[in-house]
Structures are given as C-alpha cells and as structure tokens.
Design an enzyme around this catalytic site. Sequence first.
Site, PDB file in Angstrom:
ATOM      1  N   GLU A  60       0.793  -1.236   0.000  1.00  0.00           N
ATOM      2  CA  GLU A  60       0.000   0.000   0.000  1.00  0.00           C
ATOM      3  C   GLU A  60       0.827   1.289   0.000  1.00  0.00           C
ATOM      4  O   GLU A  60       0.593   2.194   0.788  1.00  0.00           O
ATOM      5  CB  GLU A  60      -0.971   0.001   1.201  1.00  0.00           C
ATOM      6  CG  GLU A  60      -1.879  -1.221   1.217  1.00  0.00           C
ATOM      7  CD  GLU A  60      -2.857  -1.243   2.386  1.00  0.00           C
ATOM      8  OE1 GLU A  60      -2.797  -0.356   3.244  1.00  0.00           O
ATOM      9  OE2 GLU A  60      -3.692  -2.167   2.427  1.00  0.00           O
ATOM     10  N   GLU A 112      -6.172 -10.674  -1.556  1.00  0.00           N
ATOM     11  CA  GLU A 112      -7.044 -10.473  -0.386  1.00  0.00           C
ATOM     12  C   GLU A 112      -8.482 -10.351  -0.857  1.00  0.00           C
ATOM     13  O   GLU A 112      -9.080  -9.283  -0.815  1.00  0.00           O
ATOM     14  CB  GLU A 112      -6.598  -9.221   0.407  1.00  0.00           C
ATOM     15  CG  GLU A 112      -5.145  -9.294   0.847  1.00  0.00           C
ATOM     16  CD  GLU A 112      -4.695  -8.135   1.734  1.00  0.00           C
ATOM     17  OE1 GLU A 112      -5.544  -7.395   2.252  1.00  0.00           O
ATOM     18  OE2 GLU A 112      -3.470  -7.977   1.897  1.00  0.00           O
TER      19      GLU A 112
HETATM   20  C1  XIL Z   1      -6.498  -6.610   8.253  1.00  0.00           C
HETATM   21  C2  XIL Z   1      -6.869  -7.810   9.104  1.00  0.00           C
HETATM   22  O1  XIL Z   1      -7.734  -8.628   8.372  1.00  0.00           O
HETATM   23  C3  XIL Z   1      -7.493  -7.377  10.400  1.00  0.00           C
HETATM   24  O2  XIL Z   1      -7.693  -8.497  11.256  1.00  0.00           O
HETATM   25  C4  XIL Z   1      -6.620  -6.333  11.089  1.00  0.00           C
HETATM   26  O3  XIL Z   1      -7.277  -5.865  12.231  1.00  0.00           O
HETATM   27  C5  XIL Z   1      -6.314  -5.172  10.156  1.00  0.00           C
HETATM   28  O4  XIL Z   1      -5.717  -5.691   8.974  1.00  0.00           O
HETATM   29  N1  XIL Z   1      -4.902  -4.749   3.764  1.00  0.00           N
HETATM   30  C6  XIL Z   1      -3.946  -5.614   4.234  1.00  0.00           C
HETATM   31  C7  XIL Z   1      -4.265  -6.541   5.354  1.00  0.00           C
HETATM   32  O5  XIL Z   1      -2.853  -5.698   3.659  1.00  0.00           O
HETATM   33  O6  XIL Z   1      -3.166  -6.781   6.181  1.00  0.00           O
HETATM   34  C8  XIL Z   1      -5.414  -6.029   6.178  1.00  0.00           C
HETATM   35  O7  XIL Z   1      -5.756  -7.036   7.137  1.00  0.00           O
HETATM   36  C9  XIL Z   1      -6.579  -5.665   5.294  1.00  0.00           C
HETATM   37  C10 XIL Z   1      -6.198  -4.556   4.340  1.00  0.00           C
END
Ligand code: XIL
Length: 391
Positions: free
Chosen positions: A187, A292
């Site tokens: 990111e 994701e």
């Molecule tokens: C999220 C997790 O799913 C949560 O449990 C945590 O509280 C916050 O992070 N982008 C990413 C992930 O790269 O690491 C994030 O995961 C979601 C957004």
Amino acid sequence: MLAFRRAGCAGLLSLTVLGSACGGDKSAPPGILDGNAGAGGEGGNAPREPCAKSPKNVADTTLAEAYAQHFKFGVALNGFTFFDDASARADLARTEFNRATAENAMKWSSLEPTEGEYDFEAADAFVEFAEANAMQIHGHVLLWHEQVPDWVFETDRAGLLGRLEQHMAALADRYAGRVAYWDVVNEAFEDDGSLRNTPWRQILGDDYIQEVFAMADRYFPDAKLVYNDFNMYQPGKRDRVLRMLDDFDEAGVRIDAIGMQAHYHLYFPAIETIEEALTAYGDAGIEVLVTELDVNVLPIPNRSNPADENFDPDPYVECLPESVDALVADRWGELLSLFVRHADDISSVTTWGLDDGLSWLNGDRTNYALLFDRDLEPKSNYVRVIEVADE
Ligand code: XIL
C-alpha cells in the site's frame, strides 16, 4: 472505530482501503446501497424475505482441486485456525485450500511490539500449520504503514533502514526457504498514483521502494518478492505500478509479482474495470496474485441521502435475504470467471479469511464476505465458484 461512519463509498470497504472505490457501481439497486433494503434486518416496514440457506449436497471436490488447473487457492488464517489443529476450522482450511497467508501473525506489531522483544509464537504456529498441510506460504508483510509499532519510526533514515534490515534478518533466519512469497511493500501508492505520505516515505525519502526490494532480495533470495496494494484497478495506481515495474527493470532490482488485494463490494468495481487492469499487468509480463479477496455486501452509509433517518447500517443481522445471497453468488462467479480468463497471468487467488464469522469486514456489523458461513458450511457463492472452475 466504525467503518460505516465514514462518508462515501470508501467507508464501507475498510479503514485502509480508501479512495474512490465507487467506480463502476452502475447496477446497484438504490435500496440496498443506501441501507434501506429492508429485508432480513430489524425494523422497517418492508416485507421480510426468506433467509438464504447454505446449499446441501455440495459437489464432492474442493477449491484447491477444482482450481488446480488454473491457480492455487489460498486463505488468510488467524489463530482460530492455526492455534487449534483439531478444530473444525483447521479441518476446513486444510481440506479446501493449498496456500496460506497469515492475516496478522507476521505483521511487525505482532512480531516485535517492543524493540528487541520478538514474539514468534503466532507466526511459528501459522508456518507449522501451513507446512503440515502442504499449503504454500505467503508472507505478509515486511513493510507497511499500518500495524507497525510507533517505536520503529522514532529514528532517522539510517536508523530506520537498520531496523528494517534487522527485521528482515530475523525473519530470514527463522523462516529461510519456507516462505514462498513475501509481500515486501504494501500500500505505498494512492489511487491517483502518487506516493502515499507514510512515515516510511517521510523518513526514507521518495526512492525507498526500490531500496527496500533490493534489501529483501538479499535476505530472501529464494522467495518471490511482491508489491501488494488495494484498488490496483484504479487507472492512476495501475499506471504508477506499471511505471514502477519498468523502473525496477532499468535499475536491475528484482520484483517478481504484484498482489492485487481484492477487497471488493457486491456492486463495485465493475468487472470490466478489474479486467482492464489485469490485461495491462498481463501485457507487462508480471506475475499477478489476487491476494485479499472478499466481497462486502453491506450498504454504503448514507450514500443517497445523508440525512436519511431510516438508514440501517446493519440490515442483515439475522440473516442474508435469499435475493441478496443470489446476487452475491453471481458476483463471486463473475469474479472467478474473470480470474480464470486471466489464469495465464494469475498464480493464486486468496480469500481474506476462512468463513463469514472471521471476516475483518464484519467490524461491528454482520457481513457475509466469504465462501463459508458462520457454521463453516459452503454457501451458494461456493457452489458457483466451483462451477466456474470448469467453464
Ligand atoms: C487486516 C486484518 O484482516 C485485520 O484483522 C486487522 O485488524 C487489520 O488488517 N490490507 C492488508 C491486510 O494488507 O493486512 C489487512 O488485514 C486488510 C487490508
């Protein structure tokens, strides 16, 4: 912190998935988008629709098997699964998936909350679980501006590089040869392609991404190195990432893949928008990971009428209405068809969580973002996803 209190389309996606995520939401019925769908929820005068039920007699295959011809099928795991090897969740994870990402266990705040005090308990359990079940391991994440303790940034440029190097060395030492892919930088760009103004950028300077990949190359010579981000379909970000790949090429710095976080909504972005990006990345010849994947089904806060008193931010507390469940299955089917069309470029698809009950998209609401329900039963979208594998 309530996700739905944020204004506009971005708010319902996540606390980090920001930006103009509304692009392409042309087909959304206003009732659902603005929280007045009225079905399955509490209050409101709309007639109640029947609740969706998870289908019976689901095909005798698994996601990993059905998709073996195209790409690996992965899942993000947390302690509910990898700390309890005898649990139903552990069974489900090892049966359905052949790839795993730690949802939180490998983030800096989990590994070294206090300087010099490492805690590898969760990361070890995750790696051991994945290895015991022959799941390919995706390391998430070396550098991110979230879930990193404040102490890390309390230094100057040389100090921060030293800390990052130590961090990588500790991980390389412990998991050498065991992690197949590492998210090296997560990111770093805004949707318009500009550099996100994180403490990393402020302290290390504008050229830090290449420097960090070069460092990762030294510590993880056997792992594939990934740049991971959300909204990778946004033209500004997409073009910036493509330029970054060219720059790396010119400088001779290794980057092996890009990760498209696929935190999508039921109604946006449009499939065509994602496809344009996949085509562009494919043309650039870079390996793509869908890292994701989840589909948010909840309404956009006060979207059509900011003063709407009937706005229900959490309409599906009791259940998901059948009609919405059918739309969710269609959406997952379209997404997976898209990924299958681009399977030559995509090496894996990973859902961000195992079952609806564990999804981070619940926040303090009731979401239905994944392929298995709260009883760990496969949902209608699972059935559709399996069908699509053979089309
Ligand atoms: C999220 C997790 O799913 C949560 O449990 C945590 O509280 C916050 O992070 N982008 C990413 C992930 O790269 O690491 C994030 O995961 C979601 C957004």
